[in-house]
Design a protein around this motif. Structure first.
Motif, PDB file in Angstrom:
ATOM      1  N   PHE A 245      12.187  -1.224  16.743  1.00  0.00           N
ATOM      2  CA  PHE A 245      12.956  -2.286  16.098  1.00  0.00           C
ATOM      3  C   PHE A 245      13.111  -3.550  16.939  1.00  0.00           C
ATOM      4  CE2 PHE A 245      15.294   1.611  14.311  1.00  0.00           C
ATOM      5  CZ  PHE A 245      14.385   1.758  13.273  1.00  0.00           C
ATOM      6  N   GLY A 246      12.459  -3.606  18.094  1.00  0.00           N
ATOM      7  CA  GLY A 246      12.514  -4.812  18.921  1.00  0.00           C
ATOM      8  C   GLY A 246      13.923  -5.171  19.360  1.00  0.00           C
ATOM      9  N   VAL A 247      14.219  -6.457  19.317  1.00  0.00           N
ATOM     10  CA  VAL A 247      15.515  -6.948  19.787  1.00  0.00           C
ATOM     11  C   VAL A 247      16.663  -6.394  18.948  1.00  0.00           C
ATOM     12  CG1 VAL A 247      15.556  -9.087  18.416  1.00  0.00           C
ATOM     13  CG2 VAL A 247      16.711  -9.011  20.640  1.00  0.00           C
ATOM     14  N   TRP A 248      16.394  -6.090  17.674  1.00  0.00           N
ATOM     15  CA  TRP A 248      17.437  -5.570  16.786  1.00  0.00           C
ATOM     16  C   TRP A 248      17.820  -4.143  17.162  1.00  0.00           C
ATOM     17  CZ3 TRP A 248      19.388  -9.460  14.175  1.00  0.00           C
ATOM     18  CH2 TRP A 248      18.576 -10.585  13.999  1.00  0.00           C
ATOM     19  N   GLY A 249      16.842  -3.345  17.542  1.00  0.00           N
ATOM     20  CA  GLY A 249      17.138  -1.997  18.022  1.00  0.00           C
ATOM     21  C   GLY A 249      17.869  -2.030  19.350  1.00  0.00           C
ATOM     22  N   SER A 250      17.478  -2.958  20.209  1.00  0.00           N
ATOM     23  CA  SER A 250      18.136  -3.099  21.515  1.00  0.00           C
ATOM     24  C   SER A 250      19.600  -3.488  21.335  1.00  0.00           C
ATOM     25  CB  SER A 250      17.399  -4.143  22.361  1.00  0.00           C
ATOM     26  OG  SER A 250      16.040  -3.780  22.525  1.00  0.00           O
ATOM     27  N   ALA A 251      19.870  -4.393  20.395  1.00  0.00           N
ATOM     28  CA  ALA A 251      21.252  -4.781  20.103  1.00  0.00           C
ATOM     29  C   ALA A 251      22.034  -3.596  19.542  1.00  0.00           C
ATOM     30  CB  ALA A 251      21.275  -5.946  19.121  1.00  0.00           C
ATOM     31  N   GLY A 252      21.372  -2.777  18.731  1.00  0.00           N
ATOM     32  CA  GLY A 252      22.011  -1.594  18.178  1.00  0.00           C
ATOM     33  C   GLY A 252      22.461  -0.619  19.251  1.00  0.00           C
ATOM     34  N   LEU A 253      21.720  -0.549  20.356  1.00  0.00           N
ATOM     35  CA  LEU A 253      22.103   0.334  21.462  1.00  0.00           C
ATOM     36  C   LEU A 253      23.455  -0.076  22.031  1.00  0.00           C
ATOM     37  CD1 LEU A 253      18.675   0.539  23.354  1.00  0.00           C
ATOM     38  CD2 LEU A 253      19.573   2.107  21.627  1.00  0.00           C
ATOM     39  N   VAL A 254      23.657  -1.372  22.181  1.00  0.00           N
ATOM     40  CA  VAL A 254      24.928  -1.881  22.712  1.00  0.00           C
ATOM     41  C   VAL A 254      26.061  -1.575  21.734  1.00  0.00           C
ATOM     42  CG1 VAL A 254      26.184  -3.932  23.479  1.00  0.00           C
ATOM     43  CG2 VAL A 254      23.745  -3.707  23.994  1.00  0.00           C
ATOM     44  N   ILE A 255      25.829  -1.855  20.461  1.00  0.00           N
ATOM     45  CA  ILE A 255      26.858  -1.621  19.445  1.00  0.00           C
ATOM     46  C   ILE A 255      27.217  -0.137  19.383  1.00  0.00           C
ATOM     47  CG2 ILE A 255      27.352  -1.695  16.964  1.00  0.00           C
ATOM     48  CD1 ILE A 255      25.509  -4.250  16.915  1.00  0.00           C
ATOM     49  N   GLY A 256      26.204   0.713  19.419  1.00  0.00           N
ATOM     50  CA  GLY A 256      26.453   2.149  19.391  1.00  0.00           C
ATOM     51  C   GLY A 256      27.259   2.628  20.572  1.00  0.00           C
ATOM     52  N   ASN A 257      26.962   2.087  21.752  1.00  0.00           N
ATOM     53  CA  ASN A 257      27.710   2.478  22.946  1.00  0.00           C
ATOM     54  C   ASN A 257      29.149   1.991  22.870  1.00  0.00           C
ATOM     55  OD1 ASN A 257      28.163   3.649  25.405  1.00  0.00           O
ATOM     56  ND2 ASN A 257      27.012   2.174  26.589  1.00  0.00           N
ATOM     57  N   VAL A 258      29.343   0.751  22.411  1.00  0.00           N
ATOM     58  CA  VAL A 258      30.703   0.217  22.258  1.00  0.00           C
ATOM     59  C   VAL A 258      31.506   1.099  21.299  1.00  0.00           C
ATOM     60  CG1 VAL A 258      32.050  -1.700  21.305  1.00  0.00           C
ATOM     61  CG2 VAL A 258      30.150  -2.176  22.853  1.00  0.00           C
ATOM     62  N   LEU A 259      30.905   1.450  20.169  1.00  0.00           N
ATOM     63  CA  LEU A 259      31.597   2.302  19.197  1.00  0.00           C
ATOM     64  C   LEU A 259      31.955   3.658  19.791  1.00  0.00           C
ATOM     65  CD1 LEU A 259      29.544   1.516  15.959  1.00  0.00           C
ATOM     66  CD2 LEU A 259      31.844   0.709  16.543  1.00  0.00           C
ATOM     67  N   SER A 260      31.032   4.253  20.558  1.00  0.00           N
ATOM     68  CA  SER A 260      31.309   5.559  21.158  1.00  0.00           C
ATOM     69  C   SER A 260      32.432   5.463  22.185  1.00  0.00           C
ATOM     70  CB  SER A 260      30.045   6.146  21.791  1.00  0.00           C
ATOM     71  OG  SER A 260      29.730   5.497  23.007  1.00  0.00           O
ATOM     72  N   MET A 261      32.516   4.329  22.881  1.00  0.00           N
ATOM     73  CA  MET A 261      33.602   4.125  23.845  1.00  0.00           C
ATOM     74  C   MET A 261      34.947   4.006  23.135  1.00  0.00           C
ATOM     75  SD  MET A 261      32.059   1.335  26.498  1.00  0.00           S
ATOM     76  CE  MET A 261      30.825   1.744  27.713  1.00  0.00           C
ATOM     77  N   ILE A 262      34.982   3.196  22.093  1.00  0.00           N
ATOM     78  CA  ILE A 262      36.233   2.966  21.366  1.00  0.00           C
ATOM     79  C   ILE A 262      36.768   4.270  20.772  1.00  0.00           C
ATOM     80  CG2 ILE A 262      37.220   1.848  19.321  1.00  0.00           C
ATOM     81  CD1 ILE A 262      35.349  -0.555  19.962  1.00  0.00           C
TER      82      ILE A 262
END
Length: 196
Positions: free
Chosen positions: A65-82
């Motif tokens: 997914f290129g840059v969109w998949g990379s951004a998803g990794l950050v969002i997923g990690n933030v959600l798992s932290m919250i």
């Protein structure tokens, strides 16, 4: 243009299409869920996490997914932290590391599969470089933001991350990629361009 027609052609306002959003959401949900579950079922040797399953998926989402998949990794990690009560603001470099885990392989390898042995070598090299850079960022986060002793971070934590992240991804990401790449390509989910 009607909304249904816009979705069909992949066009929306500001250059972001439905498939960009879908790619980001898929990456975020799978990556975030993997991190969340690994907090409760860690595979450890003593106190060191030997296997970090999320590291296996990170390069794949960057490549698919290129840059969109990379951004998803950050969002997923933030959600798992919250969800577990952690403050993402304490982990800026670690969150950047999640992006790098997908970004480096994603920009370095843009094929939907393996055609030659050289492709496999190039894939693994891109994964390793991405993981090493990412683990350096995580280590810096531990030293600068969380104030852990540098000798402990660089002497113990960072070397072990090369096993839990780098080695794990280098071994298992190519296997999963080879298994799933044909499906991703045929389904139309693979982004041929890094920016989608």
């Amino acid at each position: 243009m009607e909304p249904a027609q816009a979705m069909k052609t992949g066009l929306t306002h500001k250059g972001i299409s439905a498939r960009h959003i879908v790619a980001t959401v898929i990456s975020a949900l799978i990556f975030g869920a993997t991190i969340y579950l690994s907090r409760f079922v860690p595979i450890k040797l003593g106190t060191i996490q030997v296997l970090y399953p999320a590291a296996i998926f990170a390069p794949l989402f960057g490549i698919w997914f290129g840059v969109w998949g990379s951004a998803g990794l950050v969002i997923g990690n933030v959600l798992s932290m919250i969800v577990v009560g952690m403050n993402p603001a304490v982990y800026p470099l670690a969150l950047l590391a999640q992006f790098v885990m997908g970004f480096v392989p994603g920009i370095a390898y843009r094929k939907a599969g393996f055609e030659t042995g050289k492709d496999r070598v190039r894939f693994v090299a891109a994964v390793v470089v991405g993981m090493v850079i990412a683990t350096i960022l995580v280590a810096l986060n531990l030293v600068w933001i969380q104030k852990l002793p540098a000798n402990v971070v660089w002497g113990t934590v960072w070397p072990w991350m090369q096993v839990s992240n780098t080695l794990t991804a280098a071994v298992f990401s190519p296997l999963l990629f080879a298994w799933m790449s044909d499906y991703m390509n045929k389904s139309g989910l693979f982004f041929r361009r890094f920016l989608g």
